[in-house]
Design a protein around this motif. Sequence first.
Motif, PDB file in Angstrom:
ATOM      1  N   ALA A 159       0.824  -1.212   0.000  1.00  0.00           N
ATOM      2  CA  ALA A 159       0.000   0.000   0.000  1.00  0.00           C
ATOM      3  C   ALA A 159       0.857   1.261   0.000  1.00  0.00           C
ATOM      4  O   ALA A 159       0.560   2.236  -0.710  1.00  0.00           O
ATOM      5  N   MET A 160       1.926   1.250   0.778  1.00  0.00           N
ATOM      6  CA  MET A 160       2.818   2.403   0.811  1.00  0.00           C
ATOM      7  C   MET A 160       3.495   2.609  -0.541  1.00  0.00           C
ATOM      8  O   MET A 160       3.685   3.744  -0.995  1.00  0.00           O
ATOM      9  N   GLN A 161       3.851   1.513  -1.205  1.00  0.00           N
ATOM     10  CA  GLN A 161       4.448   1.624  -2.541  1.00  0.00           C
ATOM     11  C   GLN A 161       3.474   2.269  -3.521  1.00  0.00           C
ATOM     12  O   GLN A 161       3.868   3.102  -4.349  1.00  0.00           O
ATOM     13  N   MET A 162       2.202   1.901  -3.428  1.00  0.00           N
ATOM     14  CA  MET A 162       1.198   2.427  -4.351  1.00  0.00           C
ATOM     15  C   MET A 162       0.924   3.920  -4.089  1.00  0.00           C
ATOM     16  O   MET A 162       0.594   4.669  -5.003  1.00  0.00           O
ATOM     17  N   LEU A 163       1.062   4.343  -2.844  1.00  0.00           N
ATOM     18  CA  LEU A 163       0.785   5.736  -2.495  1.00  0.00           C
ATOM     19  C   LEU A 163       1.980   6.658  -2.702  1.00  0.00           C
ATOM     20  O   LEU A 163       1.813   7.874  -2.824  1.00  0.00           O
ATOM     21  N   TRP A 164       3.180   6.089  -2.746  1.00  0.00           N
ATOM     22  CA  TRP A 164       4.402   6.897  -2.695  1.00  0.00           C
ATOM     23  C   TRP A 164       4.497   7.929  -3.826  1.00  0.00           C
ATOM     24  O   TRP A 164       4.720   9.115  -3.583  1.00  0.00           O
ATOM     25  N   ILE A 165       4.322   7.497  -5.054  1.00  0.00           N
ATOM     26  CA  ILE A 165       4.445   8.410  -6.191  1.00  0.00           C
ATOM     27  C   ILE A 165       3.268   9.382  -6.273  1.00  0.00           C
ATOM     28  O   ILE A 165       3.479  10.593  -6.467  1.00  0.00           O
ATOM     29  N   PRO A 166       2.009   8.933  -6.132  1.00  0.00           N
ATOM     30  CA  PRO A 166       0.909   9.910  -6.146  1.00  0.00           C
ATOM     31  C   PRO A 166       1.061  11.008  -5.096  1.00  0.00           C
ATOM     32  O   PRO A 166       0.733  12.166  -5.351  1.00  0.00           O
ATOM     33  N   VAL A 167       1.594  10.674  -3.914  1.00  0.00           N
ATOM     34  CA  VAL A 167       1.744  11.676  -2.857  1.00  0.00           C
ATOM     35  C   VAL A 167       2.979  12.546  -3.086  1.00  0.00           C
ATOM     36  O   VAL A 167       2.902  13.776  -3.089  1.00  0.00           O
ATOM     37  N   THR A 168       4.142  11.914  -3.302  1.00  0.00           N
ATOM     38  CA  THR A 168       5.385  12.686  -3.397  1.00  0.00           C
ATOM     39  C   THR A 168       5.524  13.424  -4.723  1.00  0.00           C
ATOM     40  O   THR A 168       5.935  14.596  -4.747  1.00  0.00           O
ATOM     41  N   ALA A 169       5.212  12.767  -5.820  1.00  0.00           N
ATOM     42  CA  ALA A 169       5.390  13.399  -7.134  1.00  0.00           C
ATOM     43  C   ALA A 169       4.174  14.230  -7.535  1.00  0.00           C
ATOM     44  O   ALA A 169       4.269  15.432  -7.766  1.00  0.00           O
ATOM     45  N   ALA A 170       3.009  13.571  -7.617  1.00  0.00           N
ATOM     46  CA  ALA A 170       1.801  14.280  -8.061  1.00  0.00           C
ATOM     47  C   ALA A 170       1.353  15.328  -7.058  1.00  0.00           C
ATOM     48  O   ALA A 170       0.832  16.374  -7.436  1.00  0.00           O
ATOM     49  N   GLY A 171       1.551  15.082  -5.776  1.00  0.00           N
ATOM     50  CA  GLY A 171       1.101  16.018  -4.759  1.00  0.00           C
ATOM     51  C   GLY A 171       2.154  17.007  -4.325  1.00  0.00           C
ATOM     52  O   GLY A 171       2.003  18.221  -4.506  1.00  0.00           O
ATOM     53  N   ILE A 172       3.250  16.500  -3.769  1.00  0.00           N
ATOM     54  CA  ILE A 172       4.257  17.392  -3.177  1.00  0.00           C
ATOM     55  C   ILE A 172       5.026  18.182  -4.225  1.00  0.00           C
ATOM     56  O   ILE A 172       5.112  19.413  -4.162  1.00  0.00           O
ATOM     57  N   ILE A 173       5.611  17.501  -5.215  1.00  0.00           N
ATOM     58  CA  ILE A 173       6.421  18.215  -6.218  1.00  0.00           C
ATOM     59  C   ILE A 173       5.555  19.102  -7.106  1.00  0.00           C
ATOM     60  O   ILE A 173       5.826  20.294  -7.270  1.00  0.00           O
ATOM     61  N   ASN A 174       4.505  18.536  -7.701  1.00  0.00           N
ATOM     62  CA  ASN A 174       3.651  19.335  -8.584  1.00  0.00           C
ATOM     63  C   ASN A 174       2.904  20.427  -7.833  1.00  0.00           C
ATOM     64  O   ASN A 174       2.559  21.461  -8.406  1.00  0.00           O
ATOM     65  N   GLY A 175       2.628  20.178  -6.542  1.00  0.00           N
ATOM     66  CA  GLY A 175       1.912  21.164  -5.744  1.00  0.00           C
ATOM     67  C   GLY A 175       2.836  22.127  -5.039  1.00  0.00           C
ATOM     68  O   GLY A 175       3.012  23.273  -5.460  1.00  0.00           O
ATOM     69  N   PHE A 176       3.475  21.674  -3.961  1.00  0.00           N
ATOM     70  CA  PHE A 176       4.326  22.554  -3.163  1.00  0.00           C
ATOM     71  C   PHE A 176       5.559  23.011  -3.919  1.00  0.00           C
ATOM     72  O   PHE A 176       6.143  24.048  -3.597  1.00  0.00           O
ATOM     73  N   GLY A 177       5.992  22.257  -4.948  1.00  0.00           N
ATOM     74  CA  GLY A 177       7.151  22.655  -5.744  1.00  0.00           C
ATOM     75  C   GLY A 177       6.897  23.889  -6.589  1.00  0.00           C
ATOM     76  O   GLY A 177       7.814  24.425  -7.215  1.00  0.00           O
ATOM     77  N   HIS A 178       5.643  24.360  -6.608  1.00  0.00           N
ATOM     78  CA  HIS A 178       5.304  25.616  -7.287  1.00  0.00           C
ATOM     79  C   HIS A 178       4.561  26.549  -6.337  1.00  0.00           C
ATOM     80  O   HIS A 178       3.832  27.438  -6.773  1.00  0.00           O
ATOM     81  N   TYR A 179       4.777  26.324  -5.047  1.00  0.00           N
ATOM     82  CA  TYR A 179       3.981  27.089  -4.082  1.00  0.00           C
ATOM     83  C   TYR A 179       4.768  27.546  -2.864  1.00  0.00           C
ATOM     84  O   TYR A 179       4.572  28.647  -2.368  1.00  0.00           O
ATOM     85  N   TRP A 180       5.689  26.701  -2.372  1.00  0.00           N
ATOM     86  CA  TRP A 180       6.378  26.991  -1.117  1.00  0.00           C
ATOM     87  C   TRP A 180       7.834  26.550  -1.223  1.00  0.00           C
ATOM     88  O   TRP A 180       8.135  25.529  -1.831  1.00  0.00           O
ATOM     89  N   GLY A 181       8.752  27.337  -0.632  1.00  0.00           N
ATOM     90  CA  GLY A 181      10.162  26.971  -0.642  1.00  0.00           C
ATOM     91  C   GLY A 181      11.037  28.169  -0.957  1.00  0.00           C
ATOM     92  O   GLY A 181      10.586  29.318  -0.932  1.00  0.00           O
ATOM     93  N   TYR A 182      12.288  27.915  -1.257  1.00  0.00           N
ATOM     94  CA  TYR A 182      13.212  29.010  -1.588  1.00  0.00           C
ATOM     95  C   TYR A 182      13.559  28.954  -3.075  1.00  0.00           C
ATOM     96  O   TYR A 182      13.407  27.931  -3.740  1.00  0.00           O
ATOM     97  N   ARG A 183      14.019  30.089  -3.603  1.00  0.00           N
ATOM     98  CA  ARG A 183      14.321  30.196  -5.026  1.00  0.00           C
ATOM     99  C   ARG A 183      15.752  30.691  -5.217  1.00  0.00           C
ATOM    100  O   ARG A 183      16.116  31.755  -4.712  1.00  0.00           O
ATOM    101  N   ASN A 184      16.534  29.922  -5.951  1.00  0.00           N
ATOM    102  CA  ASN A 184      17.863  30.383  -6.345  1.00  0.00           C
ATOM    103  C   ASN A 184      17.769  31.342  -7.521  1.00  0.00           C
ATOM    104  O   ASN A 184      18.589  32.250  -7.664  1.00  0.00           O
ATOM    105  N   PHE A 185      16.760  31.118  -8.376  1.00  0.00           N
ATOM    106  CA  PHE A 185      16.653  31.867  -9.625  1.00  0.00           C
ATOM    107  C   PHE A 185      15.216  32.360  -9.807  1.00  0.00           C
ATOM    108  O   PHE A 185      14.267  31.634  -9.521  1.00  0.00           O
ATOM    109  N   GLU A 186      15.084  33.595 -10.305  1.00  0.00           N
ATOM    110  CA  GLU A 186      13.765  34.167 -10.546  1.00  0.00           C
ATOM    111  C   GLU A 186      13.317  33.795 -11.959  1.00  0.00           C
ATOM    112  O   GLU A 186      13.410  34.582 -12.890  1.00  0.00           O
ATOM    113  N   THR A 187      12.846  32.564 -12.108  1.00  0.00           N
ATOM    114  CA  THR A 187      12.347  32.083 -13.388  1.00  0.00           C
ATOM    115  C   THR A 187      10.991  32.706 -13.688  1.00  0.00           C
ATOM    116  O   THR A 187      10.379  33.343 -12.822  1.00  0.00           O
ATOM    117  N   GLU A 188      10.478  32.492 -14.894  1.00  0.00           N
ATOM    118  CA  GLU A 188       9.201  33.073 -15.282  1.00  0.00           C
ATOM    119  C   GLU A 188       8.036  32.426 -14.540  1.00  0.00           C
ATOM    120  O   GLU A 188       6.950  32.991 -14.470  1.00  0.00           O
TER     121      GLU A 188
END
Length: 394
Positions: A159-188
């Motif tokens: 079950a954890m294997q099945m949830l890992w990518i939907p949570v970490t990739a689809a949720g965290i990276i696609n979501g918080f990766g464009h919402y919260w954190g620090y920026r080295n570069f001011e991209t568009e």
Amino acid sequence: MEWLNGLIDLPWWAYILVMLTLTHITIASVTIFLHRHQAHRALDLHPIVSHFFRFWLWLTTAQVTKEWAAIHRKHHAKCETAEDPHSPQVLGIKKVFWEGWELYRAEAANLETMQKYGHGTPDDWLERNLYTPYASWGPTLMAAIALLLFGVNGIWIWAMQMLWIPVTAAGIINGFGHYWGYRNFETEDSSTNLMPWGILIGGEELHNNHHTFGTSAKMSYKWFEFDIGWFYIRILETLGLAKVRKVAPKLKIAETRPVLDEHLLQAIIANRYAIAANYARTLKATVANEIEQLSASACLPSMNFDVTKRMKVWLKQDAKDTPASEKIHLELILAQSKVLAQIYQMRQELTRIWERSSLNRQELVLQLQDWCARAEASGIQSLREFSLRLRAVA
């Protein structure tokens, strides 16, 4: 009842270790194979390694390579527009985090996306006859293996294997990766680095770096950042199982040139994001001092934010990337200080050197020479220092 423990009986902590190891292999497969190799062609993989990753992703995620690559390419091409498959800026952070996998599945059903962005992905017998038409068979087989090996503990491991990518990739990276954190570069776009140590999600945590240098096989950029996906790629390359095609350019400083040339121009264009960040850093003390003087003389308009920190961001950005709501504040500040106005204007003039232009290279070199001459004669010491460093970019 011993059969409930499966063929392998382990202490409780070992089951957790097994789960973390299996999910980490999945993360490595996504970042190395799907993301850097397939979607961006940042590296080549030996057929044996490539197929291992493809088989493992079929087994643990039911992932179809063409779908993942196509959707991710479209995300870069249409980033944070209405056509972006999973933008928290458009759809909202809650929807992308909690429904990221559903957004992915909906876009995978878009035939136009698959045709336009899915080119160059595997199309062999296994892909056509097993991995794509019978994608769900992989997780089913994985569930059977988990039950056989670990008994009832295999249920939650699977079950954890099945949830890992939907949570970490689809949720965290696609979501918080464009919402919260620090920026080295001011991209568009609004991409962020979630943390400087890319371990849990294979280096994908360094998302702002990735959006700045999309075709780089390495996602870390600053000295304190660590990309474990790159670490694995270097091991594979040492073993002759991978070949890196491209990494992000690094800003190198050589001897100061009295006369500028096309080689320097090309180096500046290639390192434009790093140069913009360096400009803001070099002028930081001058900006802070000027703002302090404006505050002391009550000339600084009342703002509900740290003006010095915001000016640093504005100096990293091209003017077109500064939100309209912020431009109002920026103009009020610049109207109170000739020094800040000059520093900002000089920064925006740099944009014209590296943006698409109707000028030929020789004309751009002359424009760059003129910029440096004016910066060095400006009377602003930090601006002069930046110009001399710019002349030394290699």
